[in-house]
Each structure stands twice: as structure tokens, then as C-alpha cells.
Design an enzyme around this catalytic site. Structure first.
Site, mmCIF file in Angstrom:
data_model
loop_
_atom_site.group_PDB
_atom_site.id
_atom_site.type_symbol
_atom_site.label_atom_id
_atom_site.label_comp_id
_atom_site.label_asym_id
_atom_site.label_seq_id
_atom_site.Cartn_x
_atom_site.Cartn_y
_atom_site.Cartn_z
ATOM 1 N N ASP A 67 0.866 -1.187 0.000
ATOM 2 C CA ASP A 67 0.000 0.000 0.000
ATOM 3 C C ASP A 67 0.900 1.233 0.000
ATOM 4 O O ASP A 67 2.026 1.196 0.485
ATOM 5 C CB ASP A 67 -0.994 -0.013 1.166
ATOM 6 C CG ASP A 67 -0.406 -0.541 2.459
ATOM 7 O OD1 ASP A 67 0.838 -0.688 2.538
ATOM 8 O OD2 ASP A 67 -1.168 -0.786 3.404
ATOM 9 N N GLU A 126 -5.653 3.329 3.814
ATOM 10 C CA GLU A 126 -6.189 3.963 5.039
ATOM 11 C C GLU A 126 -7.626 4.454 4.831
ATOM 12 O O GLU A 126 -8.271 4.868 5.784
ATOM 13 C CB GLU A 126 -5.303 5.143 5.458
ATOM 14 C CG GLU A 126 -3.847 4.796 5.750
ATOM 15 C CD GLU A 126 -3.672 4.054 7.069
ATOM 16 O OE1 GLU A 126 -4.668 3.846 7.783
ATOM 17 O OE2 GLU A 126 -2.523 3.687 7.366
HETATM 18 ZN ZN LIG Z 1 -2.633 2.521 9.071
HETATM 19 ZN ZN LIG Z 2 -0.917 0.518 7.328
#
Ligand SMILES: [Zn+2]
Ligand SMILES: [Zn+2]
Length: 371
Positions: A67, A126
């Protein structure tokens, strides 16, 4: 090799960007990957990218996901490579995740493997979520990975330790939004209004009984109201209350129970207080569930890595959208030890700074899963 990867990490650390706005981050990743001839790059979304490398045999495809997003918070680490984007910070270690995948890419450029390899640099973990948009953009259908892996840095384990477990590692979650509508009046004349602070208080109290009375006590679940907004002035009966919360379950079968009970309670409170309401469960992430067969194989493969300690951990009540990938492709997620030696500093803390040295172990673990 390491100096290179530390440089990537530290440069990425300086340009944190939030979900679906990772423009500079994506440009940085493209720049590094463009130097590697054996990778084909595709950008299925506005931000993030996938990099594909054909294997020397190519009978299987193994995917790895990092990510790439950061958080809207002020960094307080005081390091030379601290965030240059005021009010934004890589406080969840996704800069380490990216550097690890870049390290794997460079390693595979030097020492190719038999399998096809797909590197997924995914935005918006997130929130509002980037795994599902990647999947909906057809990434899995196009490259058809047979297995998928991901890591997350952990402040709890030292560098050189990784941790994972069979079954659920991160639980599934859902957002919760409730609006209650009544009637406002002068605070001195409450009988002429319909006070939504009173209705909302009753509702929040009732919500607390779901975990204690409706969920099997052997299971793990959470109903948290994190926000309750109502009222404008001390002498006005308010006509609106807004309640926001998060729901978490380890056993996915508990989520429909929690949602059903919330719906009953909202309807009941609205009826008993003669209010109207809106109820919205917002976005949700699936649980991160490790595949038992792939996990066996994972343990076997990482055994050979020098100086690496592998421990079994408990599940966490946090959530991760990597679960959407694992629902469709079997694989494993694990914690990468990156502790900075300060017990009170965890993920999302303004001083969180996972150790650069963890990157090397991340690359080694990923590489060990390939031929
Ligand atoms: Zn996080
Ligand atoms: Zn994370």
C-alpha cells in the site's frame, strides 16, 4: 543493495500523500521501475500501479502487494528526511512497504525467477480503500495470480522477526452513520420540541448491549461510537443528532447480527421518541484470512532465511483492505518486525518511524517465496 532501498524509503517518506491522491508517490515509483527493463507497468487507477514480470518458465503467477498512502497528520520525528508535506505523514510505514517491493523488483531484475511476478502498488489503504478499485479495474482477471502476499511493518517486533498466524490476522470492519431528526424549540419550552440529544443518548446506551448480549462471548467483536454531534446552543432544544462509529468482527457471521440489532435499535428509538432517522453502514473491509496451505508453505520457505525469527501472533482488531485480495486469491499476510525500541509509539503515532533495516528482511521473505 540496502543503501539504495533506504534511499527510496527516505525519499518516499518525504512526500506522503493520502488515499487516491498519491500523485508524486506514483511518479516516484514509476521513475524507479522504469529503470528495470524486465517489468511492464500498467496504471489501472489514477494513482498506484502494477508491475508485471514474465518468469523464465511462467507456469504460475505470484503477486505481492504494497500500500502506498499516508495519513493526514503532522510528523514529529525530527529526522532529516521527515515529511515535506505539511500536515501529512507516513505514520503507518507504507513507505517501508513500497521500498520492500521496489527492492524485490530490483532483486528479480538481477536474479530472475521461474514464476511470473505481479507487484501491486495499491493506493488508499487507510481509506476509502484501494484494493477493491484495483480488483474492479480487472487487475486479478488480467494477470490471474495463483498466490498473493503482503506485509505490514510492526512496532511490536524487532527487526529480524516476522509474525503471522493461521486464519484471521486482521478482522473485518464496517463504518456506522446514524442521523436522528426531531424538532427544535426554545430550551425553556422543551415540550414544544423533540430533543435529539435525549434520543441519541438512549440509542448510544442501547448500542453498548449488542456485544454483551447478542454476540457469543467466545468471539471477538467491537461496537464503538467515536463521534456524537448534537446541538447548537445551550438554550436550544436540538432537532438533530449525528452518531458515527466503527464495527469490527473476527467471525464474519457476527457482522449481520450486529447490523440487524443496530437497525432494530435505531428503529425502536426513533419510534419511541417520535423521531425520524437515516442509517448508513458506509464502507467495509473484509477480514484478512491467511490460507492454511499457503501458510504451511510460507513457514517452510522462510525457514531458510538466515537470522530470521518467525513467531506466531494473535489476530488484531484492526482492519486492512488486503482482505479483498485474499478473498479471491489464496495467500498470506505477515507482520514485519521494525520496532524503533519505543514501546509507547505505535502505528499512526506522530513519532512512528519503523527501522530502515526491516526492508532487507521484507525483500528476503518475499524472494524466498519464489524459485
Ligand atoms: Zn494505518
Ligand atoms: Zn498501514
Amino acid at each position: 543493495m540496502m543503501n539504495n532501498l533506504i534511499k527510496y524509503r527516505q525519499e518516499l517518506h518525504q512526500i506522503p500523500e493520502v488515499g487516491h491522491k498519491e500523485v508524486k508517490t506514483t511518479a516516484y515509483l514509476l521513475d524507479v521501475l522504469a529503470k528495470l527493463d524486465s517489468f511492464e507497468i500498467e496504471q489501472p487507477l489514477q494513482t498506484g500501479l502494477v508491475a508485471f514480470k514474465k518468469g523464465t518458465v511462467g507456469n504460475r503467477c505470484i503477486a505481492f502487494r504494497a500500500d502506498i498512502d499516508a495519513l493526514p497528520m503532522e510528523e514529529k520525528t525530527n529526522v532529516s528526511y521527515a515529511s515535506k508535506h505539511k500536515g501529512f505523514m507516513h505514520a503507518c510505514g507504507h513507505d517501508i512497504h513500497m521500498a520492500t517491493l521496489l527492492g524485490l523488483a530490483e532483486e528479480l531484475e538481477r536474479n530472475p525467477c521461474e514464476e511470473d511476478v505481479l507487484l501491486i502498488f495499491q493506493p488508499a489503504e487507510e481509506g476509502p480503500g484501494g484494493a477493491m478499485p484495483m480488483i474492479e479495474a480487472g487487475v486479478l482477471e488480467r494477470y490471474m495470480p495463483d498466490e498473493i502476499y503482503a506485509l505490514h511493518v510492526s512496532p511490536e517486533y524487532p527487526v529480524g522477526t516476522i509474525a503471522t498466524k493461521p486464519g484471521t490476522l486482521f478482522v473485518s470492519n464496517s463504518e456506522l452513520f446514524i442521523d436522528l431528526y426531531g424538532k427544535s424549540s426554545h430550551g425553556a419550552l422543551p415540550h414544544e420540541g423533540n430533543d435529539m440529544i435525549i434520543a441519541g443518548m438512549n440509542l448510544v446506551n442501547q448500542l453498548q448491549t449488542i456485544i454483551s448480549r447478542n454476540i457469543n462471548p467466545s468471539n471477538c467483536a467491537v461496537v464503538t461510537v467515536g463521534k456524537f454531534n448534537a446541538g447548537t446552543r445551550l438554550n436550544i432544544v436540538t432537532d438533530h443528532a449525528r452518531i458515527e462509529g466503527t464495527l469490527r468482527v473476527k467471525d464474519t457471521s457476527d457482522m449481520p447480527i450486529i447490523k440487524r440489532r443496530i437497525k432494530s435499535m435505531v428503529e425502536g428509538v426513533a419510534r419511541s421518541f417520535e423521531a425520524s432517522f437515516d442509517l448508513d453502514f458506509g464502507a467495509s473491509y473484509s477480514a484478512v484470512v491467511n490460507d492454511s496451505e499457503k501458510l504451511e508453505n510460507f513457514y517452510e520457505k522462510v525457514k531458510g532465511i538466515e537470522d530470521l525469527e518467525v513467531v506466531e501472533c494473535e489476530h488484531t482488531m484492526a482492519s486492512e483492505d488486503f482482505g479483498f485480495f485474499l478473498e479471491r486469491v489464496p495467500g498470506v499476510m505477515f507482520w514485519l518486525g521494525a520496532s524503533q525500541g519505543k514501546e509507547d509509539i505505535g502505528l499512526h503515532h506522530p513519532e512512528f518511524l519503523p527501522e530502515d533495516k526491516s526492508i532487507d528482511y521484507g525483500v528476503k521473505v518475499f524472494r524466498s517465496l519464489l524459485s
